[in-house]
Design a protein around this motif. Structure first.
Motif, PDB file in Angstrom:
ATOM      1  N   ALA A  88     -62.267  -2.924 -27.346  1.00  0.00           N
ATOM      2  CA  ALA A  88     -62.069  -2.197 -26.098  1.00  0.00           C
ATOM      3  C   ALA A  88     -61.945  -3.123 -24.897  1.00  0.00           C
ATOM      4  CB  ALA A  88     -63.226  -1.240 -25.887  1.00  0.00           C
ATOM      5  N   GLY A  89     -62.222  -4.402 -25.094  1.00  0.00           N
ATOM      6  CA  GLY A  89     -62.039  -5.375 -24.026  1.00  0.00           C
ATOM      7  C   GLY A  89     -62.976  -5.182 -22.866  1.00  0.00           C
ATOM      8  N   GLY A  90     -64.029  -4.388 -23.063  1.00  0.00           N
ATOM      9  CA  GLY A  90     -65.022  -4.229 -22.015  1.00  0.00           C
ATOM     10  C   GLY A  90     -64.620  -3.244 -20.948  1.00  0.00           C
ATOM     11  N   GLN A  91     -63.418  -2.699 -21.005  1.00  0.00           N
ATOM     12  CA  GLN A  91     -62.978  -1.718 -20.010  1.00  0.00           C
ATOM     13  C   GLN A  91     -63.429  -0.318 -20.425  1.00  0.00           C
ATOM     14  OE1 GLN A  91     -61.436  -2.599 -17.154  1.00  0.00           O
ATOM     15  NE2 GLN A  91     -61.852  -4.678 -17.927  1.00  0.00           N
ATOM     16  N   PRO A  92     -63.865   0.497 -19.447  1.00  0.00           N
ATOM     17  CA  PRO A  92     -64.252   1.868 -19.808  1.00  0.00           C
ATOM     18  C   PRO A  92     -63.070   2.633 -20.399  1.00  0.00           C
ATOM     19  CG  PRO A  92     -64.945   1.316 -17.579  1.00  0.00           C
ATOM     20  CD  PRO A  92     -64.066   0.196 -18.039  1.00  0.00           C
ATOM     21  N   ILE A  93     -63.343   3.368 -21.442  1.00  0.00           N
ATOM     22  CA  ILE A  93     -62.317   4.191 -22.072  1.00  0.00           C
ATOM     23  C   ILE A  93     -62.350   5.574 -21.433  1.00  0.00           C
ATOM     24  CG2 ILE A  93     -61.936   5.481 -24.223  1.00  0.00           C
ATOM     25  CD1 ILE A  93     -62.323   2.916 -25.710  1.00  0.00           C
ATOM     26  N   ALA A  94     -61.177   6.151 -21.184  1.00  0.00           N
ATOM     27  CA  ALA A  94     -61.122   7.503 -20.610  1.00  0.00           C
ATOM     28  C   ALA A  94     -61.485   8.503 -21.699  1.00  0.00           C
ATOM     29  CB  ALA A  94     -59.716   7.772 -20.087  1.00  0.00           C
ATOM     30  N   LEU A  95     -62.678   9.075 -21.576  1.00  0.00           N
ATOM     31  CA  LEU A  95     -63.136  10.019 -22.595  1.00  0.00           C
ATOM     32  C   LEU A  95     -62.608  11.412 -22.300  1.00  0.00           C
ATOM     33  CD1 LEU A  95     -66.824   8.781 -22.822  1.00  0.00           C
ATOM     34  CD2 LEU A  95     -65.026   8.429 -24.522  1.00  0.00           C
ATOM     35  N   ALA A  96     -62.404  12.166 -23.358  1.00  0.00           N
ATOM     36  CA  ALA A  96     -61.896  13.522 -23.201  1.00  0.00           C
ATOM     37  C   ALA A  96     -62.941  14.427 -22.550  1.00  0.00           C
ATOM     38  CB  ALA A  96     -61.532  14.080 -24.575  1.00  0.00           C
ATOM     39  N   THR A  97     -62.464  15.489 -21.884  1.00  0.00           N
ATOM     40  CA  THR A  97     -63.365  16.531 -21.394  1.00  0.00           C
ATOM     41  C   THR A  97     -63.285  17.677 -22.392  1.00  0.00           C
ATOM     42  OG1 THR A  97     -62.843  15.893 -19.151  1.00  0.00           O
ATOM     43  CG2 THR A  97     -63.914  18.022 -19.448  1.00  0.00           C
ATOM     44  N   THR A  98     -64.356  17.871 -23.133  1.00  0.00           N
ATOM     45  CA  THR A  98     -64.306  18.823 -24.246  1.00  0.00           C
ATOM     46  C   THR A  98     -64.983  20.140 -23.925  1.00  0.00           C
ATOM     47  OG1 THR A  98     -66.394  18.033 -25.114  1.00  0.00           O
ATOM     48  CG2 THR A  98     -64.411  16.882 -25.864  1.00  0.00           C
ATOM     49  N   GLY A  99     -65.728  20.141 -22.873  1.00  0.00           N
ATOM     50  CA  GLY A  99     -66.500  21.346 -22.580  1.00  0.00           C
ATOM     51  C   GLY A  99     -67.870  21.321 -23.227  1.00  0.00           C
ATOM     52  N   ILE A 100     -68.088  20.362 -24.114  1.00  0.00           N
ATOM     53  CA  ILE A 100     -69.409  20.269 -24.751  1.00  0.00           C
ATOM     54  C   ILE A 100     -70.369  19.581 -23.788  1.00  0.00           C
ATOM     55  CG2 ILE A 100     -70.715  19.410 -26.727  1.00  0.00           C
ATOM     56  CD1 ILE A 100     -68.082  19.160 -28.243  1.00  0.00           C
TER      57      ILE A 100
END
Ligand SMILES: Cc1cc2nc3c(=O)[nH]c(=O)nc-3n(C[C@H](O)[C@H](O)[C@H](O)COP(=O)(O)OP(=O)(O)OC[C@H]3O[C@@H](n4cnc5c(N)ncnc54)[C@H](O)[C@@H]3O)c2cc1C
Length: 470
Positions: free
Chosen positions: A49-61
């Motif tokens: 991931a190279g240390g960069q934040p990954i854009a996480l999905a918005t799942t509603g959970i």
């Protein structure tokens, strides 16, 4: 991995998702051959991931998941819970150590080929890239009624789902104490200071010395691991110290537990005259000071050997499952012998305690105790938890694979692989063949011991560790 897949999940999507999840690690194994790395290049400097934040999905959970243990299984489940559960699934990883030292490849530390620091991994990228919250503490107790855990720093965490992946504890056996393991007769079956001690003892050996290893009754961590270690030590002692060194393997099992053909060839041909493999051994007793080892061989004769280095691999059990341990107090160690946590392999939820999932070496579900398997169990578990949090059922037909490379000399290796499938009859994972669970199916071992396998081992290791920690 878009969480939308979980929103309108049909059976076909479920299978595709599960297969992608659990089989992903296999692709580099079958698709790549040689990356030029000769025996694996794990390090604390990690890519992925190279240390960069990954854009996480918005799942509603919206949920809090606490993961205990940042080893092969715990680190993997923490990462995939965030990836597949999305930004609303808060994951707290509880782990007391500053870094994880990989057991995999640690036999190369014994032969002075690798350093422990080259096998060290941190949880930094899980935090920066996936937003896993790291809590540097030890789990002390579980209050499953209130869905809370108490940690060694006195803090209390609430959970919707708890995943425990604490690995194993080692028993005092053969007349030895925990202090003997730490100072005189190291098992080094958890990489760390004992690995360094054993390496130093081997480095001090001279031509004519004998190294004695013991193997406990299965199940134990890493079925081929002890035989691999014996081969590497035999290679090291005879090439570095002299041709009169000997390796005595005292196996409490009736036969070699993995890769029987290739290890049989290794003991009988490649290391012939050096390795003495004894199966069905009982009554092992070790004097930690004199290094005199006594045992009863399978024909019932009492034997005595003077060793220079003694490496007992003692019986082990799920961490915390002994008398007074936190796992025992929580009632999780419900296998017939009280050593392991029985789980439902569809979700890895304990069959004794609702809301608590157990993965990795501590769990009992039909899969072998191995790091690659812990990574696979983590993915099935993460997938199941996300589905459960979405009000769905876990995938009813999970598949997992296991691959393991076993060095036989400093330049050659064998391997072992199997695909496991859920068997609804026994409700365990079983070796699959020809598209389904097949009676008598067994893992496949390499057709030959080759230098090509040795090179592939580096690719496999780097891929597995990259998938787990980055
Ligand atoms: C010499 C050797 C070679 C091996 N080679 C291979 C191989 O080639 N391939 C393979 O697949 N496997 C191999 N293995 C097996 C593999 O290392 C284990 O199966 C794997 O590490 C198990 O993962 P785990 O997450 O269950 O436990 P671990 O990796 O041991 O991690 C457990 C973690 O839990 C933490 N913990 C424990 N108690 C607590 C607590 N109370 N609170 C918080 N945290 C806690 C520990 O600090 C640790 O970080 C090998 C093992 C050995 C010893």
């Amino acid at each position: 991995m878009a969480i939308r897949k979980f929103d309108n999940l049909n059976r076909r999507n479920a299978l595709v998702l599960s297969a992608t999840a659990v089989m992903g690690i296999l692709y580099p194994l079958v698709g790549r051959t040689d990356d030029g790395d000769d025996n694996g290049g794990g390090s604390t400097s990690q890519s992925g991931a190279g240390g960069q934040p990954i854009a996480l999905a918005t799942t509603g959970i919206r949920a809090n998941v606490v993961v205990v243990g940042g080893g092969m299984a715990g680190a993997s489940v923490a990462k995939y819970l965030r990836l597949w559960g999305g930004s609303g699934v808060n994951v707290t990883l509880v782990e007391p150590d500053d870094a994880y030292v990989s057991n995999i490849m640690s036999n190369f530390v014994l032969t002075s080929v690798r350093s422990l620091s080259s096998l060290s991994y941190t949880w930094d990228q899980l935090a920066t890239a996936y937003g896993v919250v790291r809590k540097k503490a030890r789990l002390q107790s579980i209050n499953s009624a209130n869905r809370q855990v108490v940690l060694s720093d006195g803090s209390v965490l609430s959970y919707d789902r708890l995943v425990v992946a604490p690995g194993v504890d080692f028993e005092n056996a053969y007349g030895l104490t925990a202090q003997d393991y730490d100072t005189r007769t190291p098992h080094a079956w958890r990489a760390g200071l004992q690995t360094t001690l054993l390496q130093q003892q081997l480095a001090a050996a001279v031509n004519g010395d004998t190294y004695v290893m013991t193997i406990p009754v299965a199940p134990y961590r890493c079925p081929p691991g002890p035989y691999e270690r014996a081969c590497l030590v035999a290679d090291y002692l005879t090439t570095r110290k002299g041709p009169n060194c000997r390796v005595l393997i005292l196996d409490e099992n009736p036969k070699i537990q993995a890769e029987a053909v290739n290890f049989g060839r290794a003991f009988g041909v490649i290391h012939a005259g050096v390795v003495n493999y004894q199966s069905g051994v009982t009554g092992i007793a070790i004097d930690p000071v004199t290094k005199v080892v006594t045992y009863t061989d399978k024909s019932g004769l009492s034997q005595t050997v003077q060793a220079r280095v003694v490496n007992p691999i003692p019986p082990h059990r799920a961490s915390g499952s002994g008398a007074g341990g936190w796992m025992a107090a929580a009632g999780l160690n419900n296998s017939a012998d009280g050593r392991w946590a029985k789980v439902n392999p569809l979700s890895y939820e304990s069959t004794a305690v609702a809301g608590v999932h157990v993965i990795g070496d501590a769990a009992q579900c039909g899969l072998p105790k191995a790091g690659h398997v812990g990574n696979q169990e983590a993915k099935i578990c993460a997938d199941a938890i996300v589905r459960l949090l979405s009000g769905q059922s876990p995938d009813s037909a999970p598949v997992a694979n296991s691959a393991c490379y076993s060095p036989i000399t400093a330049t050659t290796a064998s391997w072992l692989t199997a695909v496991y499938q859920y068997d609804p009859v026994t409700q365990t994972m079983k070796v699959a063949a020809n598209g389904g669970v097949t009676a008598g199916a067994a893992p496949t071992e390499a057709a030959a011991i080759t230098s090509g396998n040795f090179k592939q081992m580096g690719t496999w290791f780097n891929t597995l560790m990259g998938d787990t920690y980055t």
